[in-house]
Design a protein around this motif. Structure first.
Motif, PDB file in Angstrom:
ATOM      1  N   ILE A  16     -51.208  23.826 -15.769  1.00 54.76           N
ATOM      2  CA  ILE A  16     -51.178  24.772 -14.655  1.00 54.76           C
ATOM      3  C   ILE A  16     -52.227  25.859 -14.847  1.00 54.76           C
ATOM      4  O   ILE A  16     -52.930  26.252 -13.905  1.00 54.76           O
ATOM      5  N   ALA A  17     -52.344  26.350 -16.083  1.00 54.39           N
ATOM      6  CA  ALA A  17     -53.347  27.383 -16.351  1.00 54.39           C
ATOM      7  C   ALA A  17     -54.752  26.850 -16.070  1.00 54.39           C
ATOM      8  O   ALA A  17     -55.607  27.555 -15.495  1.00 54.39           O
ATOM      9  N   PHE A  18     -54.990  25.598 -16.443  1.00 61.26           N
ATOM     10  CA  PHE A  18     -56.287  24.985 -16.171  1.00 61.26           C
ATOM     11  C   PHE A  18     -56.529  24.889 -14.670  1.00 61.26           C
ATOM     12  O   PHE A  18     -57.619  25.227 -14.178  1.00 61.26           O
ATOM     13  N   PHE A  19     -55.497  24.445 -13.918  1.00 63.11           N
ATOM     14  CA  PHE A  19     -55.667  24.300 -12.470  1.00 63.11           C
ATOM     15  C   PHE A  19     -55.896  25.652 -11.797  1.00 63.11           C
ATOM     16  O   PHE A  19     -56.681  25.759 -10.845  1.00 63.11           O
ATOM     17  N   LEU A  20     -55.225  26.663 -12.295  1.00 65.91           N
ATOM     18  CA  LEU A  20     -55.424  28.004 -11.721  1.00 65.91           C
ATOM     19  C   LEU A  20     -56.854  28.472 -11.929  1.00 65.91           C
ATOM     20  O   LEU A  20     -57.460  29.079 -11.038  1.00 65.91           O
ATOM     21  N   ARG A  21     -57.423  28.243 -13.136  1.00 65.63           N
ATOM     22  CA  ARG A  21     -58.810  28.633 -13.377  1.00 65.63           C
ATOM     23  C   ARG A  21     -59.747  27.836 -12.476  1.00 65.63           C
ATOM     24  O   ARG A  21     -60.679  28.382 -11.874  1.00 65.63           O
ATOM     25  N   GLU A  22     -59.493  26.526 -12.396  1.00 62.29           N
ATOM     26  CA  GLU A  22     -60.375  25.658 -11.614  1.00 62.29           C
ATOM     27  C   GLU A  22     -60.302  25.956 -10.112  1.00 62.29           C
ATOM     28  O   GLU A  22     -61.235  25.649  -9.365  1.00 62.29           O
ATOM     29  N   SER A  23     -59.180  26.539  -9.650  1.00 61.81           N
ATOM     30  CA  SER A  23     -59.034  26.805  -8.215  1.00 61.81           C
ATOM     31  C   SER A  23     -60.026  27.843  -7.706  1.00 61.81           C
ATOM     32  O   SER A  23     -60.200  27.994  -6.489  1.00 61.81           O
ATOM     33  N   THR A  24     -60.697  28.559  -8.640  1.00 60.93           N
ATOM     34  CA  THR A  24     -61.726  29.531  -8.233  1.00 60.93           C
ATOM     35  C   THR A  24     -63.107  29.093  -8.687  1.00 60.93           C
ATOM     36  O   THR A  24     -64.046  29.898  -8.715  1.00 60.93           O
ATOM     37  N   ALA A  25     -63.238  27.825  -9.069  1.00 69.30           N
ATOM     38  CA  ALA A  25     -64.528  27.307  -9.543  1.00 69.30           C
ATOM     39  C   ALA A  25     -65.567  27.362  -8.426  1.00 69.30           C
ATOM     40  O   ALA A  25     -65.226  27.330  -7.234  1.00 69.30           O
ATOM     41  N   PRO A  26     -66.867  27.468  -8.765  1.00 69.51           N
ATOM     42  CA  PRO A  26     -67.904  27.527  -7.724  1.00 69.51           C
ATOM     43  C   PRO A  26     -68.064  26.226  -6.945  1.00 69.51           C
ATOM     44  O   PRO A  26     -68.499  26.243  -5.800  1.00 69.51           O
ATOM     45  N   ASP A  27     -67.687  25.101  -7.551  1.00 70.59           N
ATOM     46  CA  ASP A  27     -67.868  23.811  -6.883  1.00 70.59           C
ATOM     47  C   ASP A  27     -66.627  23.489  -6.036  1.00 70.59           C
ATOM     48  O   ASP A  27     -65.488  23.534  -6.528  1.00 70.59           O
ATOM     49  N   ALA A  28     -66.841  23.131  -4.771  1.00 69.30           N
ATOM     50  CA  ALA A  28     -65.723  22.891  -3.847  1.00 69.30           C
ATOM     51  C   ALA A  28     -64.855  21.723  -4.305  1.00 69.30           C
ATOM     52  O   ALA A  28     -63.622  21.757  -4.185  1.00 69.30           O
ATOM     53  N   GLU A  29     -65.474  20.665  -4.828  1.00 70.14           N
ATOM     54  CA  GLU A  29     -64.691  19.508  -5.238  1.00 70.14           C
ATOM     55  C   GLU A  29     -63.791  19.835  -6.422  1.00 70.14           C
ATOM     56  O   GLU A  29     -62.683  19.301  -6.530  1.00 70.14           O
ATOM     57  N   ARG A  30     -64.272  20.698  -7.318  1.00 73.08           N
ATOM     58  CA  ARG A  30     -63.418  21.124  -8.435  1.00 73.08           C
ATOM     59  C   ARG A  30     -62.248  21.953  -7.911  1.00 73.08           C
ATOM     60  O   ARG A  30     -61.111  21.803  -8.384  1.00 73.08           O
ATOM     61  N   ARG A  31     -62.499  22.813  -6.935  1.00 69.89           N
ATOM     62  CA  ARG A  31     -61.398  23.614  -6.370  1.00 69.89           C
ATOM     63  C   ARG A  31     -60.372  22.706  -5.695  1.00 69.89           C
ATOM     64  O   ARG A  31     -59.156  22.893  -5.839  1.00 69.89           O
ATOM     65  N   ALA A  32     -60.863  21.709  -4.938  1.00 66.87           N
ATOM     66  CA  ALA A  32     -59.949  20.796  -4.256  1.00 66.87           C
ATOM     67  C   ALA A  32     -59.116  20.011  -5.266  1.00 66.87           C
ATOM     68  O   ALA A  32     -57.893  19.860  -5.111  1.00 66.87           O
ATOM     69  N   ALA A  33     -59.758  19.522  -6.322  1.00 68.34           N
ATOM     70  CA  ALA A  33     -59.023  18.762  -7.337  1.00 68.34           C
ATOM     71  C   ALA A  33     -57.983  19.631  -8.029  1.00 68.34           C
ATOM     72  O   ALA A  33     -56.865  19.178  -8.348  1.00 68.34           O
ATOM     73  N   ALA A  34     -58.327  20.894  -8.268  1.00 68.41           N
ATOM     74  CA  ALA A  34     -57.390  21.807  -8.920  1.00 68.41           C
ATOM     75  C   ALA A  34     -56.159  22.038  -8.054  1.00 68.41           C
ATOM     76  O   ALA A  34     -55.022  22.063  -8.553  1.00 68.41           O
ATOM     77  N   LEU A  35     -56.366  22.203  -6.756  1.00 65.39           N
ATOM     78  CA  LEU A  35     -55.222  22.423  -5.869  1.00 65.39           C
ATOM     79  C   LEU A  35     -54.325  21.196  -5.807  1.00 65.39           C
ATOM     80  O   LEU A  35     -53.099  21.312  -5.781  1.00 65.39           O
ATOM     81  N   LYS A  36     -54.928  20.017  -5.790  1.00 68.71           N
ATOM     82  CA  LYS A  36     -54.115  18.803  -5.801  1.00 68.71           C
ATOM     83  C   LYS A  36     -53.304  18.719  -7.093  1.00 68.71           C
ATOM     84  O   LYS A  36     -52.118  18.354  -7.078  1.00 68.71           O
ATOM     85  N   GLY A  37     -53.946  19.033  -8.227  1.00 60.05           N
ATOM     86  CA  GLY A  37     -53.230  19.009  -9.494  1.00 60.05           C
ATOM     87  C   GLY A  37     -52.128  20.045  -9.536  1.00 60.05           C
ATOM     88  O   GLY A  37     -51.029  19.777 -10.043  1.00 60.05           O
ATOM     89  N   LEU A  38     -52.383  21.206  -8.977  1.00 63.61           N
ATOM     90  CA  LEU A  38     -51.370  22.264  -8.948  1.00 63.61           C
ATOM     91  C   LEU A  38     -50.168  21.818  -8.107  1.00 63.61           C
ATOM     92  O   LEU A  38     -49.012  22.092  -8.456  1.00 63.61           O
ATOM     93  N   GLY A  39     -50.457  21.122  -7.035  1.00 63.76           N
ATOM     94  CA  GLY A  39     -49.360  20.627  -6.200  1.00 63.76           C
ATOM     95  C   GLY A  39     -48.502  19.606  -6.927  1.00 63.76           C
ATOM     96  O   GLY A  39     -47.288  19.548  -6.729  1.00 63.76           O
ATOM     97  N   ARG A  40     -49.136  18.784  -7.773  1.00 70.52           N
ATOM     98  CA  ARG A  40     -48.382  17.751  -8.491  1.00 70.52           C
ATOM     99  C   ARG A  40     -47.536  18.334  -9.615  1.00 70.52           C
ATOM    100  O   ARG A  40     -46.422  17.878  -9.865  1.00 70.52           O
ATOM    101  N   THR A  41     -48.070  19.332 -10.329  1.00 73.05           N
ATOM    102  CA  THR A  41     -47.406  19.784 -11.556  1.00 73.05           C
ATOM    103  C   THR A  41     -46.815  21.178 -11.446  1.00 73.05           C
ATOM    104  O   THR A  41     -46.010  21.581 -12.292  1.00 73.05           O
ATOM    105  N   GLY A  42     -47.189  21.928 -10.430  1.00 76.33           N
ATOM    106  CA  GLY A  42     -46.765  23.317 -10.339  1.00 76.33           C
ATOM    107  C   GLY A  42     -45.373  23.490  -9.756  1.00 76.33           C
ATOM    108  O   GLY A  42     -44.654  22.531  -9.452  1.00 76.33           O
TER     109      GLY A  42
END
Length: 500
Positions: A7-33
């Protein structure tokens, strides 16, 4: 990596400069958060990248916090990107959201260009039990996609008590266009026909074949001479074979004398031809009979049309009908044999002439053994033809084909205890209870059922028969189990019952 680290990783990635990384982080947060992280997903709903906004809607649906999604999801349902709109509508339904903003958003989506969005909007409104926008909803009856118009029809049925929906359906049935009008007409009950009559009569000239068919289907039930005259006029000028086929069948059932000339004209059409033959058969005039004879001899006609002609000749029952049909039992064309069998069935049902009975009986009984494609059709033609019973009994005893034995057993009444042949038939039923083929066992049980219904008890040897019937209640075949159980119940309780 543990869940908290993920979750901590996904939270950091949710503000990443790359849009695809942000999208992947939100999907991961939805699965595990957990639901406490829903505000992160809600904030991402304003991201400039459509892939991130879609991932935010998906995460909100998975995190399960209705309050976090209530403010942003209705906005996302009007997003410029169809993928976002689609994800948002699914999320709203999954979270169980409702209220004016959600209903208005679903209503807008009913007119969406993307079929997935329209489907999701209909699904959401079905769950909420509201139409959204009655006009947009009824328009979807004309949608080319069955997944869309089918759900629209379901929602219309569910909202049948809503006055705005009913008014829109009636308006569409009266002055709508294309498939939407046709399906609106099909939706309305017959009680509306009188109020729609003027628009129905003009609808016979509608540009849409679907509308003309729906209009004709409704007008066939109107017992007014002027209406029938309008239908006949429509048939004379019709150019679409599907519509012509519908008009020919409807007017033919009424025996309308105006059907003759158009029916002859449409006989050569591969689509309308069978309906034209049916109409000529119902007309039953000398002229119609001559046209049917000529059509039956015309090998250039489509086989389905000649088959319908054969059936019509049998239904007419003219002096030569049997002699025209019997030779067709040896024709190599499956359709034509089927039509001849249906025509002979009509002759048997309506009563054969004395000199026709034995030739028809012999021919059909022989055909039962030789035409594997049409065993049960042949069986239906034989039903009630007493002259065929000796041959049928031989087939029940000795045919190599299980389907033929089953069909033969079904033709034996076995319900007259004073008739020695009927008592022999019950012995055939008893022997056949042990047949390895399911169809034979099933017909054997039904044969015994007919005997029990007539006599109230099993034939001689009943105790052994009951034991065999009891064994059949665990048969691999559902219908055999049901038939056997029903017969045993009838024996125990006494009431006559209909077999399954």
């Amino acid at each position: 990596m543990g869940a908290d680290h993920q979750i901590a990783f996904f939270l950091r990635e949710s503000t990443a400069p790359d849009a695809e990384r942000r999208a992947a982080a939100l999907k991961g947060l939805g699965r595990t958060g957990r639901s406490e992280y829903a505000p992160v997903a809600a904030e991402a709903a304003g991201d400039p990248a459509s892939s991130v906004r879609a991932a935010a809607a998906l995460a909100l649906a998975r995190l399960g916090d209705p309050e976090a999604g209530r403010a942003v999801l209705p906005v996302l349902m009007s997003d410029e990107d169809p993928g976002v709109r689609c994800r948002a509508s699914v999320a709203v339904t999954r979270l169980g959201l409702g209220g004016p903003a959600v209903i208005e958003a679903f209503a807008r989506q009913l007119a969406d260009r993307d079929r997935r969005v329209r489907i999701n909007a209909l699904e959401g409104l079905i769950v909420l039990g509201v139409p959204g926008d009655a006009a947009a909803l009824v328009r979807l009856l004309g949608d080319p996609d069955p997944a869309v118009w089918g759900r629209a029809r379901t929602l219309i049925y569910g909202c049948a008590g809503d006055e705005t929906v009913r008014a829109e359906v009636i308006r569409t049935a009266r002055q709508g266009s294309g498939t939407a009008r046709a399906r609106a007409l099909d939706w309305l009950s017959e009680s509306h026909t009188e109020h729609l009559l003027d628009s129905l009569l003009t609808g016979l000239r509608d540009p849409s074949p679907a509308v003309r068919i729906a209009v004709a289907r409704r007008l066939f039930h109107v017992e007014q001479r002027q209406v029938q005259d309008k239908l006949a006029e429509a048939l004379r000028t019709e150019r679409d074979p599907e519509v012509a086929a519908r008009l020919l069948r409807g007017l033919g059932r009424h025996g309308d004398e105006h059907v003759g000339e158009p029916a002859v004209r449409w006989l050569r059409d591969p689509i309308a031809g069978p309906s034209a033959a049916q109409a000529l058969g119902a007309l039953n005039t000398d002229t119609a009979a001559e046209e049917l004879r000529a059509a039956l001899a015309d090998e250039t006609l489509p086989s389905r049309t000649r088959a319908a002609v054969a059936t019509a000749i049998g239904a007419q029952g003219r002096w030569d009908a049997v002699w025209l049909l019997l030779p067709l039992l040896d024709d190599p064309d499956d359709d034509l044999r089927a039509g001849a069998l249906d025509g002979l069935e009509a002759r048997v049902e309506n009563g054969l002439r004395l000199w026709e009975r034995h030739p028809v009986a012999w021919s059909l009984a022989a055909h039962l053994e030789t035409d594997a494609r049409h065993i049960w059709r042949t069986r239906n033609a034989l039903f009630g033809l007493a002259q065929a019973l000796p041959a049928v009994r031989r087939l029940a005893d000795g045919s190599r084909s299980a389907e033929v034995r089953a069909a033969a057993l079904s033709l034996l009444d076995g319900d007259d205890p004073t008739d020695e042949r009927a008592r022999h038939d019950t012995r055939r039923f008893l022997r056949s209870l042990d047949d390895p083929h399911e169809a034979v066992r099933y017909q054997a049980v039904l044969g015994l059922t007919r005997w029990v219904e007539a006599t109230g008890s099993l034939p001689p040897g009943g105790e052994e028969a009951r034991a065999r019937l009891t064994a059949l209640t665990t048969d691999a075949s559902l219908r055999v189990r049901q038939a056997a159980a029903g017969l045993i119940e009838a024996l125990d309780t006494g009431p006559v019952f209909d077999p399954p």
